[in-house]
Design a protein around this motif. Structure first.
Motif, PDB file in Angstrom:
ATOM      1  N   SER A   3      13.765   6.659   4.090  1.00  0.00           N
ATOM      2  CA  SER A   3      14.574   5.572   3.532  1.00  0.00           C
ATOM      3  C   SER A   3      13.901   4.999   2.284  1.00  0.00           C
ATOM      4  N   ALA A   4      14.713   4.409   1.406  1.00  0.00           N
ATOM      5  CA  ALA A   4      14.184   3.871   0.149  1.00  0.00           C
ATOM      6  C   ALA A   4      13.158   2.778   0.411  1.00  0.00           C
ATOM      7  N   GLN A   5      13.441   1.905   1.379  1.00  0.00           N
ATOM      8  CA  GLN A   5      12.522   0.818   1.684  1.00  0.00           C
ATOM      9  C   GLN A   5      11.184   1.361   2.193  1.00  0.00           C
ATOM     10  N   SER A   6      11.229   2.349   3.081  1.00  0.00           N
ATOM     11  CA  SER A   6       9.996   2.921   3.619  1.00  0.00           C
ATOM     12  C   SER A   6       9.240   3.705   2.557  1.00  0.00           C
ATOM     13  N   ALA A   7       9.961   4.357   1.668  1.00  0.00           N
ATOM     14  CA  ALA A   7       9.308   5.128   0.616  1.00  0.00           C
ATOM     15  C   ALA A   7       8.443   4.225  -0.262  1.00  0.00           C
ATOM     16  N   VAL A   8       8.945   3.021  -0.584  1.00  0.00           N
ATOM     17  CA  VAL A   8       8.180   2.076  -1.403  1.00  0.00           C
ATOM     18  C   VAL A   8       6.905   1.667  -0.668  1.00  0.00           C
ATOM     19  N   ILE A   9       7.027   1.370   0.614  1.00  0.00           N
ATOM     20  CA  ILE A   9       5.875   0.903   1.393  1.00  0.00           C
ATOM     21  C   ILE A   9       4.859   2.019   1.584  1.00  0.00           C
ATOM     22  N   VAL A  10       5.326   3.222   1.929  1.00  0.00           N
ATOM     23  CA  VAL A  10       4.403   4.343   2.155  1.00  0.00           C
ATOM     24  C   VAL A  10       3.687   4.706   0.860  1.00  0.00           C
ATOM     25  N   ARG A  11       4.415   4.690  -0.266  1.00  0.00           N
ATOM     26  CA  ARG A  11       3.784   4.996  -1.555  1.00  0.00           C
ATOM     27  C   ARG A  11       2.681   3.987  -1.861  1.00  0.00           C
ATOM     28  N   ALA A  12       2.917   2.719  -1.561  1.00  0.00           N
ATOM     29  CA  ALA A  12       1.935   1.666  -1.864  1.00  0.00           C
ATOM     30  C   ALA A  12       0.726   1.728  -0.924  1.00  0.00           C
ATOM     31  N   THR A  13       0.949   2.156   0.314  1.00  0.00           N
ATOM     32  CA  THR A  13      -0.141   2.118   1.311  1.00  0.00           C
ATOM     33  C   THR A  13      -0.798   3.473   1.529  1.00  0.00           C
ATOM     34  N   LEU A  14      -0.265   4.514   0.945  1.00  0.00           N
ATOM     35  CA  LEU A  14      -0.823   5.850   1.161  1.00  0.00           C
ATOM     36  C   LEU A  14      -2.291   5.942   0.752  1.00  0.00           C
ATOM     37  N   PRO A  15      -2.720   5.349  -0.383  1.00  0.00           N
ATOM     38  CA  PRO A  15      -4.151   5.437  -0.726  1.00  0.00           C
ATOM     39  C   PRO A  15      -5.058   4.840   0.350  1.00  0.00           C
ATOM     40  N   VAL A  16      -4.667   3.692   0.922  1.00  0.00           N
ATOM     41  CA  VAL A  16      -5.498   3.048   1.944  1.00  0.00           C
ATOM     42  C   VAL A  16      -5.470   3.849   3.242  1.00  0.00           C
ATOM     43  N   VAL A  17      -4.273   4.235   3.680  1.00  0.00           N
ATOM     44  CA  VAL A  17      -4.161   5.015   4.913  1.00  0.00           C
ATOM     45  C   VAL A  17      -4.872   6.357   4.747  1.00  0.00           C
ATOM     46  N   GLY A  18      -4.653   6.996   3.601  1.00  0.00           N
ATOM     47  CA  GLY A  18      -5.287   8.293   3.360  1.00  0.00           C
ATOM     48  C   GLY A  18      -6.793   8.209   3.367  1.00  0.00           C
TER      49      GLY A  18
END
Length: 391
Positions: A3-18
């Motif tokens: 979903s568009a909303q989740s894509a924004v959040i995952v893109r923003a948090t991927l560096p930290v989670v990764g």
């Protein structure tokens, strides 16, 4: 699709989670096995748990899948998961186990990242997980159906009809199926899981390539005794002609394809097993394609299945072979490690690659420099895929 909303959040948090995925996966496995130790009996490879390979492979898979989703939220990156699906069905993973993994994986995320995981972030990553899990469940259902099985029930007893010592470290076992049920077909290059009971009573699974698939129903696995390999060590030490083994149906997403493009078969060490299976098929079908066989090994004496590889490559109408030996080549190969400088790599070739990770990285880079398109390099990995995500 994400979903568009989740894509924004995952893109923003991927560096930290990764950046924390290795710790997250370590915490995940520790907590899951503490509560569910039965999962180590006949499902998870405890050797890969000890050395961390499974943890690193899971982290890499999650990062690659999430990265692909945020790069193109409208496209589900199914191709990334094909190899994982084949590994899962080879050990009998079932749908309900994804619920178990979800519980402990998200518990580990919360434990490692603490208050940084808001309900919105948790929901976005939950969507990523179930997109990944749902894709795998669908893929695995198709693979089970193709093997004539369901719910992980692909196991069958096979009898050892011949044991052949290939080298000091490698043994081949020729197997005949027990019973009259049809045997699921194998594609050249695929593997089976072997399920054995260890001395402590715990069952362990390991995958071994079918190095030969006979037209009369016989099949052969070729096993290298690993330094700390509890299953390979047991097979080497105890299995004799007349014994029975429990095998899964054949699986594996890297198998010889049809077509008219030239073929390059490149291997090192025990990576020769899927390559030899492909050679058997090419020779049996009298394939006229140009085939370049490349193999590297420590020495001529350590080169398992050498006789098969020489005979089969020489029988091909347009076959050529080049071997490299680090020592004791006895004039039968080039000295040192595989070096493709000056080797005529066929234009437009499709490559099948198997061997240690260091070898595959080097060989892949050399083949691409020689003009092979990256998408035409297909590789098989023994164990967790630590090359996942390599462009």
């Amino acid at each position: 699709m994400l979903s568009a909303q989740s894509a924004v959040i995952v893109r923003a948090t991927l560096p930290v989670v990764g950046a924390n995925l290795d710790t997250i996966t370590e915490t995940f496995y520790a907590s899951m096995f503490a509560d569910r130790p039965e999962l180590l009996d006949g499902l998870f490879n405890r050797g890969n748990q000890r050395n961390g390979d499974q943890r690193r492979a899971l982290a890499g898979a999650v990062a690659a899948f999430a990265g692909a989703l945020v790069a193109r939220p409208d496209v589900r990156p199914d191709a990334l998961l094909s190899r994982i699906a084949h590994k899962h069905v080879a050990v009998g993973v079932t749908d309900d186990q994804y619920v178990i993994v979800h519980k402990y994986l998200f518990g580990a995320i919360a434990e490692v990242l603490g208050d940084a995981i808001t309900p919105e972030i948790a929901a976005a990553w939950d969507e990523v997980y179930w997109l990944m899990a749902g894709t795998l469940i669908a893929m695995e259902a198709r693979l089970y159906a193709e093997a004539g099985a369901r719910d992980g029930a692909t196991w069958r007893r096979w009898q050892v009809v011949e044991r052949r010592e290939e080298t000091e470290e490698v043994v081949s076992l020729v197997l005949r199926p027990r019973g009259d049920e049809p045997v699921p077909p194998a594609r050249p290059g695929q593997y089976v899981s072997v399920r054995v009971r260890m001395p402590d009573g715990v069952h362990q699974l390991r995958q071994y390539t079918l190095s030969w698939d006979g037209a009369d129903g016989l099949r052969r696995i070729t096993v290298k005794r690993a330094d700390e390999g509890e299953v390979s060590g047991l097979l080497h030490a105890t299995v004799a002609e007349g014994d029975e083994l429990t095998l899964s149906a054949p699986f594996g997403d890297v198998a010889l394809g049809e077509g008219d493009a030239p073929i390059v078969l490149a291997s090192a060490g025990i990576g020769c097993t899927p390559i030899t299976a492909m050679l058997h098929h090419l020779a049996r079908t009298k394939d006229t394609r140009r085939v370049l066989l490349l193999h590297a090994d420590r020495s001529r004496a350590a080169h398992a299945l050498r006789g098969d590889m020489e005979r089969l490559a020489d029988a091909l109408p347009a076959g050529k072979r080049i071997f490299w030996y680090e020592k004791d080549g006895e004039g039968q190969g080039r000295d040192g490690r595989m070096d493709l400088e000056g080797v005529d790599v066929p234009k437009g070739a499709v490559v099948y690659l198997c061997g240690p990770l260091e070898f595959m990285r080097s060989a892949r880079a050399q083949l691409i420099r020689a003009g092979v398109r990256p998408k035409d390099v297909h590789y098989e990995v023994f164990g967790p895929d630590l090359l996942l995500g390599v462009a």
